[in-house]
Design a protein around this motif. Structure first.
Motif, mmCIF file in Angstrom:
data_model
loop_
_atom_site.group_PDB
_atom_site.id
_atom_site.type_symbol
_atom_site.label_atom_id
_atom_site.label_comp_id
_atom_site.label_asym_id
_atom_site.label_seq_id
_atom_site.Cartn_x
_atom_site.Cartn_y
_atom_site.Cartn_z
ATOM 1 N N THR A 96 34.949 40.070 32.668
ATOM 2 C CA THR A 96 35.149 40.782 33.933
ATOM 3 C C THR A 96 34.539 42.185 33.855
ATOM 4 N N GLU A 141 31.415 43.572 36.124
ATOM 5 C CA GLU A 141 31.510 44.757 36.996
ATOM 6 C C GLU A 141 30.391 45.743 36.694
ATOM 7 N N ASN A 158 39.704 32.722 40.009
ATOM 8 C CA ASN A 158 39.918 33.831 40.947
ATOM 9 C C ASN A 158 38.975 33.667 42.142
ATOM 10 N N SER A 182 38.039 35.654 44.312
ATOM 11 C CA SER A 182 37.149 36.765 44.657
ATOM 12 C C SER A 182 35.711 36.497 44.178
ATOM 13 N N PHE A 183 35.578 35.685 43.123
ATOM 14 C CA PHE A 183 34.220 35.382 42.666
ATOM 15 C C PHE A 183 33.524 34.370 43.572
#
Ligand SMILES: *[C@@H]1O[C@H](CO)[C@@H](O)[C@H](O)[C@H]1NC(C)=O
Length: 481
Positions: free
Chosen positions: A203, A207, A253, A255-256
């Motif tokens: 992660t 980012e 997740n 969001s990915f």
């Protein structure tokens, strides 16, 4: 019909069924032995202090001061991703010893990758704080390639290259994220704590890759470090998509998924690029996201499946080994073989368990009548024949440092300096040490292989040839034809 539309296209399935049958008429191959050897190969590539259970005894400790030798971070991270993917897909059907050795080889790489992202902006050394840089490479590529030296003797400059917010490298950061995410899935069963650490690292690296977008080859300073050997020729966009897809699978997740939906087009998802290797991830992205579609029925992902279908059906030349111009050809053979197998063995719903060891039975590619479009290929037969039957090459050349072509440290303890290795490089004799399990770059367009060490495109084994091969061999060892 509804079900059919979610399957990889029928024409391709049957091509796969045929193609995945290993060579007929060449006798039977011991895929189990080939699998074990393809994993053993990674022990010959180790840098750092070797453990007591090191099996390739001709290797010794190396790169102790920096923990890396010729550490080309970008292709190495891809190796880790593919080795992890091999375990995620096929670890459950590997013999336990092979699974254990695969995880050990993977951990050798991921421990290093975790170190490369342990450079936070603040004073804490926690890898989940904001990253200040990612270690890209240790060593001077031109000077390394100019020497024929054992890893244990390395005395070329240990120049350190890093990507930073000012000199970004989203390809290496993205591939590192992909490798750590894939590895977190591979380790979930065997070591849940380590798997968590890998996922946090993934992660963080993602980012960094997404916040500071850019290609390392565009920076003059970094370019000197990575080019011409491992330039980023294809841009960093595919690694952003690839790492988001891996993070989605590893973390579940959503969001990915949103990231893929919002950025796919900008990142080249619709470009139908039929390539897969350490630099270009597009076909791999399509297969990986197709799995998400096939297993989860997220409808807007169907375009990725269409791209994967088109890739599968355009691979095959009318009657031969797939050949892509450029460097080592066997890297395409093993990585594409891997994609074919993953695609052919992905069943549409119910959702597959995401841990490697939890999926012990993998369906064989289903057989059907040949399709006109793709069935004439004997791609696999020729590839496998070449890969598995003797005589094996005697003169492999390795990317620096080239251990197996030089005498073992135990046989000749004194330093063999940079140019003193050249006679070994130029020698017509076989390598003094056997790099068990190595797969060289392979024959040329004319199927000829000259076993000529300086012809590095044909003679050089690489870790990213073997990593996907581990998964392919695991499948064949468990499903002999
Ligand atoms: C999902 O990932 C995003 C981005 O990394 C993060 O902000 C969020 O907290 C995650 N959600 C969960 C439920 O872990």
């Amino acid at each position: 019909m509804a079900l059919l539309s979610t399957l990889p296209s029928l024409a391709c399935l049957l091509l796969l069924a045929m193609a995945l049958r290993p060579s007929s008429g060449g006798g039977s191959h011991d895929y189990g032995e080939a699998l074990s050897k393809s994993i053993l190969f990674f022990e010959g590539q180790r840098s750092g202090q070797l453990p007591a259970d090191q099996r390739l005894k001709w290797r010794g400790d190396s790169g102790l001061s920096d923990g890396a030798e010729a550490g080309f971070g970008f292709p190495m991270a891809f190796t880790a991703t593919m080795l992890a993917w091999s375990v995620v897909e096929f670890g459950g059907i590997m013999p336990p010893e092979d699974l254990r050795h695969s995880l050990t080889a993977l951990r050798w790489a991921t421990d290093y990758l975790l170190k490369t992202i342990a450079h936070p902006t603040g004073c804490t050394s926690r890898i989940d704080s904001e990253l200040g840089s990612i270690l890209l490479q240790v060593g001077d590529p031109l000077k390394d390639h100019n020497c024929w030296e054992r890893p244990e003797d390395m005395d070329t400059p240990r120049t350190v290259y890093s990507v930073t917010p000012d000199r970004p490298g989203s390809e290496v950061a993205g591939e590192t994220a992909a490798a750590l995410a894939a590895a977190s899935m591979a380790f979930r069963e065997a070591d849940a704590t380590y798997a968590e650490r890998l996922l946090r690292g993934a992660t963080t690296a993602f980012e960094f890759a997404d916040s500071y977008k850019g290609a390392y080859s565009d920076d003059t300073g970094l370019k000197a470090g990575v080019c011409p050997f491992y330039c980023d020729f294809d841009g960093y966009q595919d690694e952003l998509l690839w790492s988001a897809a891996w993070l989605r699978r590893a973390s579940a997740n959503v969001s990915f998924l949103s990231y893929i939906q919002n950025n796919g087009k900008t990142l080249g998802a619709d470009d139908n690029i039929n390539e897969f290797g350490w630099d270009n991830k597009h076909a791999g992205i399509n297969v990986l996201i197709s799995k998400e579609f096939l297993e989860g029925e997220v409808l807007w992902l169907q375009s990725y499946k269409q791209s994967a279908d088109s890739f599968m059906c355009t691979l095959f030349t009318p009657g031969g080994l797939i050949y892509k111009p450029g460097g080592s050809n066997m890297q395409h053979v093993t990585s594409i073989a891997f994609l074919l197998l993953v695609y052919a063995t992905t069943s549409p719903s119910p959702p597959a368990p995401s841990t490697a060891a939890a999926s012990p039975s993998i369906p064989p590619p289903s057989a059907a009548s040949p399709s006109n479009r793709c069935s004439s290929s004997d791609f696999f037969q020729r590839s496998w024949r070449w890969l598995l039957l003797p005589p094996s090459p005697q003169l492999p050349a390795e990317d620096p440092p080239p251990g197996s072509s030089l005498p073992a440290k135990a046989d000749r303890p004194e330093q063999i300096g940079c140019k003193e290795g050249s006679p070994y490089f130029n020698s017509q004799g076989p390598n003094p040490n056997i790099l068990v399990g190595a797969v060289v770059g392979g024959p040329g367009e004319d199927d000829a292989y000259g076993d000529d060490r300086p012809d590095f495109r044909k003679s050089e084994p690489t870790t990213y040839i073997n990593a996907p091969l581990v998964g392919v061999l695991a499948y064949f060892a468990a499903n002999p034809s």
